[in-house]
Design a protein around this motif. Structure first.
Motif, PDB file in Angstrom:
ATOM      1  N   VAL A  12       0.819  -1.218   0.000  1.00  9.85           N
ATOM      2  CA  VAL A  12       0.000   0.000   0.000  1.00  9.85           C
ATOM      3  C   VAL A  12       0.850   1.264   0.000  1.00  9.85           C
ATOM      4  O   VAL A  12       0.393   2.297  -0.476  1.00  9.85           O
ATOM      5  N   TYR A  13       2.073   1.180   0.505  1.00  6.69           N
ATOM      6  CA  TYR A  13       2.947   2.357   0.467  1.00  6.69           C
ATOM      7  C   TYR A  13       3.349   2.668  -0.973  1.00  6.69           C
ATOM      8  O   TYR A  13       3.413   3.831  -1.379  1.00  6.69           O
ATOM      9  N   GLU A  14       3.605   1.628  -1.765  1.00  5.75           N
ATOM     10  CA  GLU A  14       3.885   1.843  -3.185  1.00  5.75           C
ATOM     11  C   GLU A  14       2.644   2.378  -3.894  1.00  5.75           C
ATOM     12  O   GLU A  14       2.750   3.232  -4.776  1.00  5.75           O
ATOM     13  N   LEU A  15       1.483   1.880  -3.513  1.00  8.38           N
ATOM     14  CA  LEU A  15       0.240   2.393  -4.089  1.00  8.38           C
ATOM     15  C   LEU A  15       0.082   3.878  -3.760  1.00  8.38           C
ATOM     16  O   LEU A  15      -0.302   4.676  -4.618  1.00  8.38           O
ATOM     17  N   GLY A  16       0.403   4.255  -2.529  1.00  5.18           N
ATOM     18  CA  GLY A  16       0.359   5.664  -2.152  1.00  5.18           C
ATOM     19  C   GLY A  16       1.318   6.504  -2.978  1.00  5.18           C
ATOM     20  O   GLY A  16       0.980   7.611  -3.410  1.00  5.18           O
ATOM     21  N   ASP A  17       2.524   5.971  -3.230  1.00  4.60           N
ATOM     22  CA  ASP A  17       3.501   6.698  -4.050  1.00  4.60           C
ATOM     23  C   ASP A  17       2.988   6.865  -5.483  1.00  4.60           C
ATOM     24  O   ASP A  17       3.154   7.926  -6.092  1.00  4.60           O
ATOM     25  N   ALA A  18       2.358   5.815  -6.008  1.00  8.80           N
ATOM     26  CA  ALA A  18       1.805   5.893  -7.363  1.00  8.80           C
ATOM     27  C   ALA A  18       0.680   6.928  -7.433  1.00  8.80           C
ATOM     28  O   ALA A  18       0.582   7.689  -8.398  1.00  8.80           O
ATOM     29  N   LYS A  52     -10.687   5.867 -10.757  1.00 11.04           N
ATOM     30  CA  LYS A  52     -10.014   5.435 -11.980  1.00 11.04           C
ATOM     31  C   LYS A  52      -8.504   5.385 -11.760  1.00 11.04           C
ATOM     32  O   LYS A  52      -7.847   4.407 -12.116  1.00 11.04           O
ATOM     33  N   ASP A  53      -7.944   6.450 -11.185  1.00 12.81           N
ATOM     34  CA  ASP A  53      -6.512   6.484 -10.913  1.00 12.81           C
ATOM     35  C   ASP A  53      -6.103   5.385  -9.933  1.00 12.81           C
ATOM     36  O   ASP A  53      -5.076   4.724 -10.122  1.00 12.81           O
ATOM     37  N   LEU A  54      -6.908   5.172  -8.903  1.00 11.40           N
ATOM     38  CA  LEU A  54      -6.607   4.131  -7.919  1.00 11.40           C
ATOM     39  C   LEU A  54      -6.586   2.753  -8.583  1.00 11.40           C
ATOM     40  O   LEU A  54      -5.668   1.962  -8.362  1.00 11.40           O
ATOM     41  N   ALA A  55      -7.568   2.482  -9.415  1.00 13.52           N
ATOM     42  CA  ALA A  55      -7.630   1.190 -10.108  1.00 13.52           C
ATOM     43  C   ALA A  55      -6.447   1.015 -11.058  1.00 13.52           C
ATOM     44  O   ALA A  55      -5.841  -0.060 -11.119  1.00 13.52           O
ATOM     45  N   GLU A  56      -6.095   2.071 -11.787  1.00 12.16           N
ATOM     46  CA  GLU A  56      -4.964   1.985 -12.718  1.00 12.16           C
ATOM     47  C   GLU A  56      -3.646   1.784 -11.974  1.00 12.16           C
ATOM     48  O   GLU A  56      -2.802   0.988 -12.410  1.00 12.16           O
ATOM     49  N   CYS A  57      -3.461   2.481 -10.868  1.00 11.28           N
ATOM     50  CA  CYS A  57      -2.234   2.332 -10.080  1.00 11.28           C
ATOM     51  C   CYS A  57      -2.136   0.922  -9.503  1.00 11.28           C
ATOM     52  O   CYS A  57      -1.071   0.292  -9.546  1.00 11.28           O
ATOM     53  N   ALA A  58      -3.243   0.413  -8.977  1.00 15.46           N
ATOM     54  CA  ALA A  58      -3.249  -0.938  -8.410  1.00 15.46           C
ATOM     55  C   ALA A  58      -2.965  -1.973  -9.491  1.00 15.46           C
ATOM     56  O   ALA A  58      -2.185  -2.915  -9.277  1.00 15.46           O
ATOM     57  N   LYS A  59      -3.561  -1.810 -10.652  1.00 13.63           N
ATOM     58  CA  LYS A  59      -3.346  -2.751 -11.755  1.00 13.63           C
ATOM     59  C   LYS A  59      -1.884  -2.737 -12.194  1.00 13.63           C
ATOM     60  O   LYS A  59      -1.285  -3.789 -12.439  1.00 13.63           O
ATOM     61  N   GLY A  64       3.479  -5.882 -11.718  1.00 19.49           N
ATOM     62  CA  GLY A  64       4.915  -5.878 -11.464  1.00 19.49           C
ATOM     63  C   GLY A  64       5.642  -4.637 -11.922  1.00 19.49           C
ATOM     64  O   GLY A  64       6.875  -4.582 -11.870  1.00 19.49           O
ATOM     65  N   GLU A  65       4.906  -3.640 -12.374  1.00 19.78           N
ATOM     66  CA  GLU A  65       5.547  -2.395 -12.777  1.00 19.78           C
ATOM     67  C   GLU A  65       6.042  -1.667 -11.525  1.00 19.78           C
ATOM     68  O   GLU A  65       5.383  -1.702 -10.483  1.00 19.78           O
TER      69      GLU A  65
END
Length: 102
Positions: A12-18, A52-59, A64-65
């Motif tokens: 989730v920290y990487e998700l926050g950074d994204a 939309k941004d949250l879904a794209e970042c999670a995907k 593995g990006e």
């Protein structure tokens, strides 16, 4: 309202950074690792874009990006230190360095 969310499959920290890289500011929480969000009626106008941004970042992360540089490494490291006094000292030094006027 205020809420936090976590994930069993993503950092989730990487998700926050994204999300930060897209202009969103989600606060980090520890024990458990989570992202903290404050929502007001004014956010209704941006809800669809946020989701939309949250879904794209999670995907992207699930594929593995790499996440953009940010605080994920610091939060992940700090969360593994068992001595909370050591963590407090580290964070004070980090913030002093961040806000010092050199």
């Amino acid at each position: 309202g205020v809420f936090a969310f976590s994930s069993d499959s993503l950092n989730v920290y990487e998700l926050g950074d994204a999300m930060d890289a897209r202009g969103w500011k989600l606060d980090r929480q520890m024990n458990p690792a989570a992202l903290h969000v404050m929502v007001t009626p004014a956010h209704a106008a941006v809800l669809d874009v946020f989701l939309k941004d949250l879904a794209e970042c999670a995907k992207s992360l699930a594929a593995g990006e790499p996440a953009p540089d940010g605080s994920a490494a610091m939060y992940g490291m700090v969360g593994t230190i068992p001595d909370r006094q050591q963590v407090d000292g580290f964070l004070v030094e980090f913030l002093d360095g961040l806000f010092s006027r050199a």
